[in-house]
Design a protein around this motif. Structure first.
Motif, PDB file in Angstrom:
ATOM      1  N   GLU A   1       0.830  -1.205   0.000  1.00  0.00           N
ATOM      2  CA  GLU A   1       0.000   0.000   0.000  1.00  0.00           C
ATOM      3  C   GLU A   1       0.867   1.258   0.000  1.00  0.00           C
ATOM      4  O   GLU A   1       0.527   2.248  -0.640  1.00  0.00           O
ATOM      5  N   ARG A   2       1.977   1.201   0.693  1.00  0.00           N
ATOM      6  CA  ARG A   2       2.882   2.362   0.727  1.00  0.00           C
ATOM      7  C   ARG A   2       3.451   2.663  -0.656  1.00  0.00           C
ATOM      8  O   ARG A   2       3.636   3.815  -1.037  1.00  0.00           O
ATOM      9  N   ALA A   3       3.783   1.609  -1.376  1.00  0.00           N
ATOM     10  CA  ALA A   3       4.444   1.794  -2.672  1.00  0.00           C
ATOM     11  C   ALA A   3       3.460   2.151  -3.788  1.00  0.00           C
ATOM     12  O   ALA A   3       3.875   2.699  -4.816  1.00  0.00           O
ATOM     13  N   TYR A   4       2.181   1.809  -3.608  1.00  0.00           N
ATOM     14  CA  TYR A   4       1.184   2.040  -4.651  1.00  0.00           C
ATOM     15  C   TYR A   4       1.246   3.482  -5.147  1.00  0.00           C
ATOM     16  O   TYR A   4       1.384   4.387  -4.336  1.00  0.00           O
ATOM     17  N   PRO A   5       1.165   3.754  -6.446  1.00  0.00           N
ATOM     18  CA  PRO A   5       0.841   2.846  -7.549  1.00  0.00           C
ATOM     19  C   PRO A   5       2.052   2.103  -8.124  1.00  0.00           C
ATOM     20  O   PRO A   5       1.922   1.479  -9.182  1.00  0.00           O
ATOM     21  N   ASP A   6       3.177   2.186  -7.445  1.00  0.00           N
ATOM     22  CA  ASP A   6       4.354   1.442  -7.901  1.00  0.00           C
ATOM     23  C   ASP A   6       4.412   0.079  -7.203  1.00  0.00           C
ATOM     24  O   ASP A   6       3.676  -0.178  -6.253  1.00  0.00           O
ATOM     25  N   GLU A   7       5.317  -0.744  -7.666  1.00  0.00           N
ATOM     26  CA  GLU A   7       5.513  -2.057  -7.056  1.00  0.00           C
ATOM     27  C   GLU A   7       6.467  -1.933  -5.873  1.00  0.00           C
ATOM     28  O   GLU A   7       7.471  -1.224  -5.941  1.00  0.00           O
ATOM     29  N   CYS A   8       6.148  -2.658  -4.804  1.00  0.00           N
ATOM     30  CA  CYS A   8       7.102  -2.788  -3.703  1.00  0.00           C
ATOM     31  C   CYS A   8       7.862  -4.100  -3.901  1.00  0.00           C
ATOM     32  O   CYS A   8       7.446  -4.954  -4.684  1.00  0.00           O
ATOM     33  N   CYS A   9       8.961  -4.241  -3.200  1.00  0.00           N
ATOM     34  CA  CYS A   9       9.697  -5.500  -3.253  1.00  0.00           C
ATOM     35  C   CYS A   9      10.527  -5.650  -1.991  1.00  0.00           C
ATOM     36  O   CYS A   9      10.852  -4.658  -1.324  1.00  0.00           O
ATOM     37  N   GLY A  10      10.843  -6.881  -1.672  1.00  0.00           N
ATOM     38  CA  GLY A  10      11.658  -7.132  -0.493  1.00  0.00           C
ATOM     39  C   GLY A  10      11.946  -8.610  -0.330  1.00  0.00           C
ATOM     40  O   GLY A  10      11.592  -9.428  -1.180  1.00  0.00           O
TER      41      GLY A  10
ATOM     42  N   GLU B   1      10.302 -12.556   9.230  1.00  0.00           N
ATOM     43  CA  GLU B   1      10.227 -11.107   9.037  1.00  0.00           C
ATOM     44  C   GLU B   1      10.484 -10.774   7.580  1.00  0.00           C
ATOM     45  O   GLU B   1      10.922 -11.634   6.806  1.00  0.00           O
ATOM     46  N   ILE B   2      10.176  -9.542   7.228  1.00  0.00           N
ATOM     47  CA  ILE B   2      10.504  -9.100   5.872  1.00  0.00           C
ATOM     48  C   ILE B   2      11.610  -8.057   5.943  1.00  0.00           C
ATOM     49  O   ILE B   2      11.806  -7.400   6.968  1.00  0.00           O
ATOM     50  N   PHE B   3      12.315  -7.937   4.845  1.00  0.00           N
ATOM     51  CA  PHE B   3      13.365  -6.931   4.723  1.00  0.00           C
ATOM     52  C   PHE B   3      13.044  -6.127   3.462  1.00  0.00           C
ATOM     53  O   PHE B   3      13.387  -6.529   2.355  1.00  0.00           O
ATOM     54  N   PRO B   4      12.335  -5.001   3.621  1.00  0.00           N
ATOM     55  CA  PRO B   4      11.978  -4.210   2.432  1.00  0.00           C
ATOM     56  C   PRO B   4      13.228  -3.679   1.738  1.00  0.00           C
ATOM     57  O   PRO B   4      14.207  -3.297   2.389  1.00  0.00           O
ATOM     58  N   VAL B   5      13.183  -3.672   0.413  1.00  0.00           N
ATOM     59  CA  VAL B   5      14.306  -3.185  -0.389  1.00  0.00           C
ATOM     60  C   VAL B   5      13.772  -2.156  -1.376  1.00  0.00           C
ATOM     61  O   VAL B   5      12.672  -2.317  -1.919  1.00  0.00           O
ATOM     62  N   SER B   6      14.542  -1.123  -1.617  1.00  0.00           N
ATOM     63  CA  SER B   6      14.132  -0.122  -2.597  1.00  0.00           C
ATOM     64  C   SER B   6      14.056  -0.750  -3.980  1.00  0.00           C
ATOM     65  O   SER B   6      14.950  -1.500  -4.374  1.00  0.00           O
TER      66      SER B   6
ATOM     67  N   GLN C   1       8.541   1.570 -12.464  1.00  0.00           N
ATOM     68  CA  GLN C   1       8.244   0.907 -11.199  1.00  0.00           C
ATOM     69  C   GLN C   1       6.776   0.541 -11.031  1.00  0.00           C
ATOM     70  O   GLN C   1       6.441  -0.234 -10.138  1.00  0.00           O
ATOM     71  N   TYR C   2       5.907   1.056 -11.877  1.00  0.00           N
ATOM     72  CA  TYR C   2       4.487   0.705 -11.759  1.00  0.00           C
ATOM     73  C   TYR C   2       4.234  -0.745 -12.173  1.00  0.00           C
ATOM     74  O   TYR C   2       3.211  -1.327 -11.802  1.00  0.00           O
ATOM     75  N   HIS C   3       5.166  -1.326 -12.938  1.00  0.00           N
ATOM     76  CA  HIS C   3       4.964  -2.724 -13.363  1.00  0.00           C
ATOM     77  C   HIS C   3       6.247  -3.561 -13.330  1.00  0.00           C
ATOM     78  O   HIS C   3       6.245  -4.687 -13.843  1.00  0.00           O
ATOM     79  N   ARG C   4       7.295  -3.026 -12.779  1.00  0.00           N
ATOM     80  CA  ARG C   4       8.553  -3.778 -12.712  1.00  0.00           C
ATOM     81  C   ARG C   4       9.252  -3.502 -11.383  1.00  0.00           C
ATOM     82  O   ARG C   4       9.127  -2.419 -10.814  1.00  0.00           O
TER      83      ARG C   4
ATOM     84  N   VAL D   1       6.337 -14.409  -3.299  1.00  0.00           N
ATOM     85  CA  VAL D   1       5.025 -13.998  -2.810  1.00  0.00           C
ATOM     86  C   VAL D   1       4.597 -12.755  -3.580  1.00  0.00           C
ATOM     87  O   VAL D   1       5.380 -11.808  -3.749  1.00  0.00           O
ATOM     88  N   ILE D   2       3.369 -12.793  -4.071  1.00  0.00           N
ATOM     89  CA  ILE D   2       2.844 -11.684  -4.872  1.00  0.00           C
ATOM     90  C   ILE D   2       1.582 -11.139  -4.215  1.00  0.00           C
ATOM     91  O   ILE D   2       0.703 -11.905  -3.807  1.00  0.00           O
ATOM     92  N   LEU D   3       1.516  -9.832  -4.124  1.00  0.00           N
ATOM     93  CA  LEU D   3       0.377  -9.151  -3.508  1.00  0.00           C
ATOM     94  C   LEU D   3      -0.314  -8.278  -4.552  1.00  0.00           C
ATOM     95  O   LEU D   3       0.336  -7.486  -5.236  1.00  0.00           O
ATOM     96  N   THR D   4      -1.619  -8.420  -4.658  1.00  0.00           N
ATOM     97  CA  THR D   4      -2.387  -7.461  -5.457  1.00  0.00           C
ATOM     98  C   THR D   4      -2.706  -6.244  -4.604  1.00  0.00           C
ATOM     99  O   THR D   4      -3.146  -6.391  -3.458  1.00  0.00           O
ATOM    100  N   VAL D   5      -2.450  -5.071  -5.137  1.00  0.00           N
ATOM    101  CA  VAL D   5      -2.896  -3.837  -4.487  1.00  0.00           C
ATOM    102  C   VAL D   5      -3.850  -3.165  -5.464  1.00  0.00           C
ATOM    103  O   VAL D   5      -3.464  -2.792  -6.567  1.00  0.00           O
ATOM    104  N   GLU D   6      -5.110  -3.084  -5.038  1.00  0.00           N
ATOM    105  CA  GLU D   6      -6.164  -2.588  -5.928  1.00  0.00           C
ATOM    106  C   GLU D   6      -6.616  -1.219  -5.457  1.00  0.00           C
ATOM    107  O   GLU D   6      -7.114  -1.077  -4.331  1.00  0.00           O
ATOM    108  N   LYS D   7      -6.383  -0.229  -6.286  1.00  0.00           N
ATOM    109  CA  LYS D   7      -6.736   1.150  -5.946  1.00  0.00           C
ATOM    110  C   LYS D   7      -6.191   1.539  -4.568  1.00  0.00           C
ATOM    111  O   LYS D   7      -6.858   2.179  -3.770  1.00  0.00           O
ATOM    112  N   GLY D   8      -4.986   1.096  -4.301  1.00  0.00           N
ATOM    113  CA  GLY D   8      -4.313   1.483  -3.068  1.00  0.00           C
ATOM    114  C   GLY D   8      -4.570   0.565  -1.888  1.00  0.00           C
ATOM    115  O   GLY D   8      -3.959   0.734  -0.829  1.00  0.00           O
ATOM    116  N   GLN D   9      -5.474  -0.417  -2.059  1.00  0.00           N
ATOM    117  CA  GLN D   9      -5.806  -1.324  -0.969  1.00  0.00           C
ATOM    118  C   GLN D   9      -5.203  -2.702  -1.221  1.00  0.00           C
ATOM    119  O   GLN D   9      -5.409  -3.284  -2.291  1.00  0.00           O
TER     120      GLN D   9
END
Lengths: 146, 96
Positions: A17-26, A43-48, A56-59, A110-118
């Motif tokens: 949700e933080r990264a939306y509308p771009d993709e997050c990764c970690g 735990e997760i380790f978020p990476v830029s 970044q919206y799709h890659r 692991v893949i997460l759908t974020v739909e309209k920010g949710q």
């Protein structure tokens, strides 16, 4: 099978949700069990996202320098790199051909759908040994299992 | 000349779980090709179908990416060690 706590799931959703509308990764950190097919994500380790801003919206990419740092940190703390997560903004939580072409065996994806920010659907996958497809590892809602 | 290649965890299934493999080669390219010869099952994860090294496989010499040296033509000498480091990439798109 990988045990996936509610805390880890929640953290991934928040990152998406933080990264939306771009993709997050970690990176998913934890401990493997008897073999690479089971383990516990602790735990997760978020990476830029290392891709160009306009892509970044799709890659996403976790650059090798970042990967090295995470792996060293994991080793230093006695943890394993279990796999990786990323989001698909306004796109199904299914691996794309691009995901498959760039995936490695062994790791969980692991893949997460974020739909309209949710944050919505969260799915787990592993690359088949012949690289031809991903094998889904269903989420167990009750036990938080992949 | 003998070169040591350090193998990332993800690819050790193809090296009999060995974290490093000793190969022969005078350049990075030759060393990786020898790794693929010794451990043929690893080749599909290192090379595209056209024989090019996959874009997400990076090779480090010490703590320097060989892309910042002479790339695959980077010369090696006996006793050198190189590290295979994956970049992790992906993203949304057309689904299977």
């Amino acid at each position: 099978m990988i045990t996936f706590s509610a805390k880890v799931k929640s953290a991934i959703r928040l990152e998406g949700e933080r990264a939306y509308p771009d993709e997050c990764c970690g990176v998913l950190l934890g401990r493997f069990g008897e073999d690479e097919n089971c383990g516990e994500a602790m735990e997760i380790f978020p990476v830029s996202n290392g891709r160009e801003a306009e892509e970044q919206y799709h890659r996403f990419v976790i650059q090798p320098d970042d990967f090295m740092k995470v792996e060293m940190e994991a080793r230093g703390r006695g943890l394993d790199v279990l796999g990786f997560y990323h989001s698909h903004p306004d796109h199904p939580a299914l691996p794309s051909d691009y995901d498959r072409e760039h995936a490695l065996p062994f790791y969980f994806y692991v893949i997460l759908t974020v739909e309209k920010g949710q944050a919505r659907t969260l799915t787990g996958w592993k690359l088949a040994a012949d690289r031809a497809r991903f094998i889904q590892k269903p989420l167990n809602e009750g036990g938080d299992m992949l | 000349m003998t070169i040591t290649i350090q193998i990332p965890t993800a690819l050790r299934a193809f090296t009999d779980r060995q974290p490093e493999v000793r190969v022969e080669g005078a350049t990075v390219e030759e060393a990786i090709a020898d790794l693929a010869r010794i451990c043929p099952d690893i080749a599909q994860h290192l090379y595209e179908e056209n024989g090019a090294l996959r874009s997400f496989i990076n090779v480090y010499f010490g703590d320097v990416n060989v892309k910042n040296l002479k790339g695959l033509e980077t010369p090696l000498k006996d006793g050198d060690a190189i590290i295979l480091v994956p970049a992790i990439a992906g993203g949304g798109g057309i689904c299977p």
